[in-house]
Design a protein around this motif. Sequence first.
Motif, PDB file in Angstrom:
ATOM      1  N   SER A 132     -61.536 -17.104 -32.655  1.00  0.00           N
ATOM      2  CA  SER A 132     -61.367 -17.173 -34.102  1.00  0.00           C
ATOM      3  C   SER A 132     -62.007 -18.428 -34.693  1.00  0.00           C
ATOM      4  CB  SER A 132     -59.875 -17.130 -34.442  1.00  0.00           C
ATOM      5  OG  SER A 132     -59.661 -17.369 -35.812  1.00  0.00           O
TER       6      SER A 132
ATOM      7  N   TYR B  35     -59.779 -22.606 -43.533  1.00  0.00           N
ATOM      8  CA  TYR B  35     -59.180 -22.248 -42.241  1.00  0.00           C
ATOM      9  C   TYR B  35     -58.188 -23.320 -41.786  1.00  0.00           C
ATOM     10  CZ  TYR B  35     -59.050 -20.311 -37.473  1.00  0.00           C
ATOM     11  OH  TYR B  35     -58.647 -19.752 -36.290  1.00  0.00           O
TER      12      TYR B  35
ATOM     13  N   SER C 269     -52.433 -12.777 -37.531  1.00  0.00           N
ATOM     14  CA  SER C 269     -53.879 -12.932 -37.330  1.00  0.00           C
ATOM     15  C   SER C 269     -54.589 -11.579 -37.316  1.00  0.00           C
ATOM     16  CB  SER C 269     -54.156 -13.672 -36.020  1.00  0.00           C
ATOM     17  OG  SER C 269     -53.711 -15.005 -36.100  1.00  0.00           O
TER      18      SER C 269
ATOM     19  N   CYS D 299     -57.600 -10.355 -39.808  1.00  0.00           N
ATOM     20  CA  CYS D 299     -58.898  -9.810 -39.381  1.00  0.00           C
ATOM     21  C   CYS D 299     -59.220  -8.506 -40.112  1.00  0.00           C
ATOM     22  CB  CYS D 299     -58.892  -9.578 -37.880  1.00  0.00           C
ATOM     23  SG  CYS D 299     -58.906 -11.080 -36.882  1.00  0.00           S
TER      24      CYS D 299
ATOM     25  N   PHE E 258     -60.948  -8.310 -43.557  1.00  0.00           N
ATOM     26  CA  PHE E 258     -62.392  -8.388 -43.727  1.00  0.00           C
ATOM     27  C   PHE E 258     -62.969  -7.105 -44.300  1.00  0.00           C
ATOM     28  CE2 PHE E 258     -63.253 -12.433 -41.800  1.00  0.00           C
ATOM     29  CZ  PHE E 258     -64.531 -12.725 -42.252  1.00  0.00           C
TER      30      PHE E 258
ATOM     31  N   ILE F  80     -55.867 -15.675 -41.378  1.00  0.00           N
ATOM     32  CA  ILE F  80     -56.119 -15.657 -39.938  1.00  0.00           C
ATOM     33  C   ILE F  80     -55.665 -16.967 -39.301  1.00  0.00           C
ATOM     34  CG2 ILE F  80     -57.908 -15.593 -38.143  1.00  0.00           C
ATOM     35  CD1 ILE F  80     -59.535 -13.770 -40.016  1.00  0.00           C
TER      36      ILE F  80
ATOM     37  N   LYS G 260     -68.277  -7.993 -40.363  1.00  0.00           N
ATOM     38  CA  LYS G 260     -67.026  -7.280 -40.101  1.00  0.00           C
ATOM     39  C   LYS G 260     -66.777  -7.004 -38.625  1.00  0.00           C
ATOM     40  CE  LYS G 260     -68.033  -3.851 -42.843  1.00  0.00           C
ATOM     41  NZ  LYS G 260     -67.951  -2.598 -43.638  1.00  0.00           N
TER      42      LYS G 260
ATOM     43  N   TYR H 131     -64.666  -9.276 -36.234  1.00  0.00           N
ATOM     44  CA  TYR H 131     -63.258  -9.375 -36.613  1.00  0.00           C
ATOM     45  C   TYR H 131     -62.506  -8.081 -36.337  1.00  0.00           C
ATOM     46  CZ  TYR H 131     -64.225 -13.944 -38.445  1.00  0.00           C
ATOM     47  OH  TYR H 131     -64.571 -15.272 -38.532  1.00  0.00           O
TER      48      TYR H 131
ATOM     49  N   LEU I  74     -61.815  -8.444 -32.659  1.00  0.00           N
ATOM     50  CA  LEU I  74     -60.739  -9.410 -32.461  1.00  0.00           C
ATOM     51  C   LEU I  74     -59.387  -8.817 -32.835  1.00  0.00           C
ATOM     52  CD1 LEU I  74     -59.818 -12.246 -31.715  1.00  0.00           C
ATOM     53  CD2 LEU I  74     -60.395 -12.988 -34.051  1.00  0.00           C
ATOM     54  N   ALA I  75     -59.334  -8.046 -33.916  1.00  0.00           N
ATOM     55  CA  ALA I  75     -58.073  -7.411 -34.332  1.00  0.00           C
ATOM     56  C   ALA I  75     -57.553  -6.482 -33.241  1.00  0.00           C
ATOM     57  CB  ALA I  75     -58.272  -6.641 -35.636  1.00  0.00           C
TER      58      ALA I  75
END
Length: 416
Positions: free
Chosen positions: A23, A52, A83, A87, A90, A109, A190, A193, A196-197
Amino acid sequence: MKNNKEKLSLALIFSLFFLWAISSNLLPTMIRQLMKTCELSTFTASFTESAYWIAYFIFPIPIAMFMKKYSYKAGVIFGLSLSAFGCLLFLPAAVVKAYPMYLAVFFVIATGMCFLETAANPYVTSLGNPGTAPRRLNLAQAFNGLGAFIAAMFLSKLVLSGDVYTRENLPQAYPGGWDGYIQAETDSMKLPYMILAAVLVVTIVAIIIANLPKTKEEVESEGKEGKLIDFRVLKRSHLRKGVVAQFFYNGGQTAINSLFLVYCCTYSGIDEATATTYFGLYMLCFLLGRWIGTLLMGKFKPHNMLAAYAVMNVLLCAVIVIFGGTVGIFAMMAVSFFMSIMYPTQFSLSLEGLGEQTKSGSAFLVMAIIGNACLPQLTAYIMNRNPEMYSIAYLIPLICFAVCAYYGFKGHIVRD
């Protein structure tokens, strides 16, 4: 480790270090990308870092109170969930395409990641032999280095296309014209993320299923009435100095990390594809530094290694200031290697002997990450105002590492 259950728990917690590294180390790529999609200057784009990291200043105390009332595990699950939600934001942000919207997404996030960091660092130091806590935390942070490397070397290439146009030089044949270019560059942000999600959701399931053991501190405090946050911990001088050292370390590290791609592309004239490869090598140096540093801590005292590494970075920053250009890029890679052990070593030395005040001490140490929200901006401002002498901006991280050297030499000593 006492048993396999403890080893499994540490493995799951180590995965959190990997996730928040992904992240936070996507931010330099996003700064470079937002300069294109939102038509921003280096200085304005640097506020991506501020959005952030400001969460790390606002929320550690409430998070420590939450974990004091519930548990480390509850804090981790809530942080992962928040978090993952951030994500997914986005998707609407890519539709709105407004810089303030992106800043809000990064803030959400970061708030979730702040839960993870406030919980994971003290959990690793508390679970096991106190005498090996610095080495254990450096091992955990090695997984943080792996996440940083993957974000820099691979995920950055999913975002940065290599196409850098303005309204004036956009090819007439570009599909959709300027709006088409902006949409294509926006859509590329996008994918990392969304990945990551998905990983965050899988981790939530694993943490829920796992029966994480309570630390000795949590077991001893069960059923006892106590303050949710103990400000008296700041009376401990080695913790106070540790908070200051963490403020400057975080600011210095992020100043170099966040501006690395901008330095390469804007000031050294390197194309985006090559710059992302350099950035990957930069993070590989960081990863190697973490692993090698963890091994060396079996032979050398952590505070001596901290002092030596910090002094090396002071000298390397002087090289960047004096020479700049390509020499500066390779000097930054060496800085990355020597930065590797500094954060976890300062963190564990600062928590030494705090006992039941560990969660409170951890909260203040995480709050010190506010250095990320101001010192990189000062560095970017100096670069922006002095394009002909841009390398002088690296005096800021030089000063930061000098403060860390002092903590390694004297500041870490437990006096009260």
